[in-house]
Design a protein around this motif. Structure first.
Motif, PDB file in Angstrom:
ATOM      1  N   GLY A 100       0.808  -1.211   0.000  1.00 46.71           N
ATOM      2  CA  GLY A 100       0.000   0.000   0.000  1.00 46.71           C
ATOM      3  C   GLY A 100       0.845   1.267   0.000  1.00 46.71           C
ATOM      4  N   SER A 101       0.157   2.398   0.117  1.00 46.75           N
ATOM      5  CA  SER A 101       0.813   3.702   0.055  1.00 46.75           C
ATOM      6  C   SER A 101       0.359   4.590   1.203  1.00 46.75           C
ATOM      7  CB  SER A 101       0.482   4.409  -1.267  1.00 46.75           C
ATOM      8  OG  SER A 101       0.947   3.672  -2.376  1.00 46.75           O
ATOM      9  N   LEU A 102       1.230   5.478   1.585  1.00 45.81           N
ATOM     10  CA  LEU A 102       0.924   6.528   2.551  1.00 45.81           C
ATOM     11  C   LEU A 102       1.644   7.796   2.117  1.00 45.81           C
ATOM     12  CD1 LEU A 102       1.237   4.873   6.100  1.00 45.81           C
ATOM     13  CD2 LEU A 102      -0.848   5.775   5.054  1.00 45.81           C
ATOM     14  N   ARG A 103       1.097   8.930   2.511  1.00 42.96           N
ATOM     15  CA  ARG A 103       1.731  10.207   2.238  1.00 42.96           C
ATOM     16  C   ARG A 103       1.872  10.962   3.546  1.00 42.96           C
ATOM     17  NH1 ARG A 103      -0.428  15.518  -0.978  1.00 42.96           N
ATOM     18  NH2 ARG A 103       1.518  16.081  -2.029  1.00 42.96           N
ATOM     19  N   ARG A 107      10.720   3.814  -4.479  1.00 40.01           N
ATOM     20  CA  ARG A 107       9.426   3.634  -3.801  1.00 40.01           C
ATOM     21  C   ARG A 107       8.958   4.911  -3.107  1.00 40.01           C
ATOM     22  NH1 ARG A 107       8.988   0.262   0.364  1.00 40.01           N
ATOM     23  NH2 ARG A 107      11.164   0.465   1.041  1.00 40.01           N
ATOM     24  N   PHE A 108       9.877   5.672  -2.565  1.00 39.90           N
ATOM     25  CA  PHE A 108       9.541   6.892  -1.831  1.00 39.90           C
ATOM     26  C   PHE A 108       9.937   8.118  -2.645  1.00 39.90           C
ATOM     27  CE2 PHE A 108       9.868   5.137   2.800  1.00 39.90           C
ATOM     28  CZ  PHE A 108       9.024   4.094   2.447  1.00 39.90           C
ATOM     29  N   THR A 109       9.172   9.190  -2.488  1.00 40.06           N
ATOM     30  CA  THR A 109       9.481  10.455  -3.150  1.00 40.06           C
ATOM     31  C   THR A 109       9.292  11.598  -2.163  1.00 40.06           C
ATOM     32  OG1 THR A 109       8.713   9.594  -5.284  1.00 40.06           O
ATOM     33  CG2 THR A 109       8.955  11.977  -5.071  1.00 40.06           C
ATOM     34  N   ILE A 110      10.315  12.425  -2.042  1.00 45.01           N
ATOM     35  CA  ILE A 110      10.231  13.612  -1.190  1.00 45.01           C
ATOM     36  C   ILE A 110       9.971  14.819  -2.074  1.00 45.01           C
ATOM     37  CG2 ILE A 110      12.739  13.995  -1.232  1.00 45.01           C
ATOM     38  CD1 ILE A 110      12.497  15.048   1.656  1.00 45.01           C
ATOM     39  N   SER A 111       9.086  15.697  -1.617  1.00 44.61           N
ATOM     40  CA  SER A 111       8.785  16.906  -2.374  1.00 44.61           C
ATOM     41  C   SER A 111       8.469  18.022  -1.397  1.00 44.61           C
ATOM     42  CB  SER A 111       7.619  16.673  -3.336  1.00 44.61           C
ATOM     43  OG  SER A 111       6.460  16.294  -2.634  1.00 44.61           O
ATOM     44  N   ARG A 112       8.468  19.248  -1.891  1.00 44.43           N
ATOM     45  CA  ARG A 112       8.312  20.399  -0.998  1.00 44.43           C
ATOM     46  C   ARG A 112       7.555  21.498  -1.704  1.00 44.43           C
ATOM     47  NH1 ARG A 112      13.503  23.568   1.758  1.00 44.43           N
ATOM     48  NH2 ARG A 112      12.357  25.317   2.666  1.00 44.43           N
ATOM     49  N   ASP A 113       6.704  22.168  -0.999  1.00 42.17           N
ATOM     50  CA  ASP A 113       6.013  23.353  -1.478  1.00 42.17           C
ATOM     51  C   ASP A 113       6.509  24.518  -0.630  1.00 42.17           C
ATOM     52  OD1 ASP A 113       4.217  25.501  -1.859  1.00 42.17           O
ATOM     53  OD2 ASP A 113       2.655  24.118  -2.501  1.00 42.17           O
ATOM     54  N   ASN A 114       7.369  25.326  -1.216  1.00 40.57           N
ATOM     55  CA  ASN A 114       7.958  26.415  -0.437  1.00 40.57           C
ATOM     56  C   ASN A 114       6.912  27.449  -0.028  1.00 40.57           C
ATOM     57  OD1 ASN A 114      10.607  25.429  -0.487  1.00 40.57           O
ATOM     58  ND2 ASN A 114      10.959  26.300  -2.516  1.00 40.57           N
TER      59      ASN A 114
END
Length: 123
Positions: A16-19, A66-73
């Motif tokens: 499964g997935s989680l955010r 599998r994992f992705t890091i992202s950012r909204d400044n």
């Protein structure tokens, strides 16, 4: 300085997935990088993913692909999208920020940690 608040953890089945979300407040313009760490029972805290202001990312070998890091400044928020979760991903996940501020002749460096959010992956 900077306060971090995580959310989005929970219980999920393998595959499964989680955010996860991490909202930063305070002196957010001083942040140089934001990261996600995790700590499983009996283990040391380990770096999962990092993201610098220049957009450079780094992932632990165990989560690459599998994992992705992202950012909204604009929203001072960093996310960790976790897909294809495995039982060995079970841990408390912590948001971490490193930054600096002040004049060149007196730069203050700091680190900030969130309170952590539990991620449990069942087999």
């Amino acid at each position: 300085q900077v306060h971090l608040a995580e959310s989005g953890g929970g219980l999920v089945q393998a595959g499964g997935s989680l955010r996860l979300s991490c909202a930063a407040s305070g002196r957010t313009r001083s942040i140089n990088s934001m990261d996600w760490y995790r700590q499983a029972p009996g283990n040391q805290r380990e770096l999962v993913a990092s993201l610098t202001n220049s957009g450079s990312t780094n992932y632990a070998d165990s989560v690459k692909g599998r994992f992705t890091i992202s950012r909204d400044n604009a929203e001072n928020t960093v996310w960790l999208q976790m897909n294809s979760l495995k039982p060995e991903d079970t841990a408390v996940y912590f948001c971490h920020a490193a930054g600096s501020y002040g004049p060149v002749e007196r730069v203050y460096e700091y680190e900030a940690w969130g309170q952590g959010t539990q991620v449990t992956v069942s087999s």
